[in-house]
Design a protein around this motif. Structure first.
Motif, PDB file in Angstrom:
ATOM      1  N   HIS A  70      -1.228   4.623  -0.319  1.00 20.02           N
ATOM      2  CA  HIS A  70      -2.100   4.218  -1.171  1.00 20.02           C
ATOM      3  C   HIS A  70      -3.490   3.887  -0.396  1.00 20.02           C
ATOM      4  CE1 HIS A  70       0.315   4.745  -4.808  1.00 20.02           C
ATOM      5  NE2 HIS A  70       0.942   4.103  -4.209  1.00 20.02           N
ATOM      6  N   LYS A  85      -6.795   2.171   0.338  1.00 27.22           N
ATOM      7  CA  LYS A  85      -8.032   1.509  -0.286  1.00 27.22           C
ATOM      8  C   LYS A  85      -9.500   2.085  -0.036  1.00 27.22           C
ATOM      9  CE  LYS A  85      -6.499  -3.279   0.062  1.00 27.22           C
ATOM     10  NZ  LYS A  85      -6.778  -4.750   0.555  1.00 27.22           N
ATOM     11  N   HIS A  93       0.939  -1.321  -0.058  1.00 25.59           N
ATOM     12  CA  HIS A  93      -0.017  -0.165   0.018  1.00 25.59           C
ATOM     13  C   HIS A  93       0.804   1.204   0.166  1.00 25.59           C
ATOM     14  CE1 HIS A  93      -3.514  -2.374   0.576  1.00 25.59           C
ATOM     15  NE2 HIS A  93      -2.807  -2.987   1.584  1.00 25.59           N
TER      16      HIS A  93
END
Length: 108
Positions: free
Chosen positions: A99, A101, A41
């Motif tokens: 990043h 979700k 992520h």
């Protein structure tokens, strides 16, 4: 990982200077090392740089005050404390990106 090397040769001819500093040459180089990666992520970038001026002329500062420093090689030499072979490494840039979700369920 990325490595970039830039090399350049500099040649100076100072026509009104006394010998032997009338002509001289020196090299400059820049090495950049980058590491970029994406892990689950987040992703990151880390870059280092190393620059050098080799060998700078030690006799390109004229004893005649009106002439002074004879070209860029002499200016680099004086600016680096009369060091003929200055080199330095430094951290150039870094980046860390996360990043998130997103919830893909439709709204009711």
């Amino acid at each position: 990982m990325t490595a970039i090397v830039r090399e350049r040769t500099n040649a100076t001819q100072w026509f009104s200077a006394a010998e032997p500093s009338e002509q001289y040459g020196h090299q400059d180089s820049l090495l950049r090392l980058s590491l970029v990666q994406r892990v689950k992520h987040f992703d990151y970038l880390f870059e280092l740089g190393q620059s050098a001026e080799l060998p700078l002329p030690t006799d390109a500062v004229s004893p005649i005050t009106a002439q002074g420093q004879l070209g860029l090689g002499a200016q680099y030499y004086v600016a680096n404390g009369n060091n003929q072979d200055p080199a330095a490494a430094s951290f150039r840039q870094g980046l860390l990106r996360f990043h998130f979700k997103r919830d893909r369920r439709p709204a009711h």
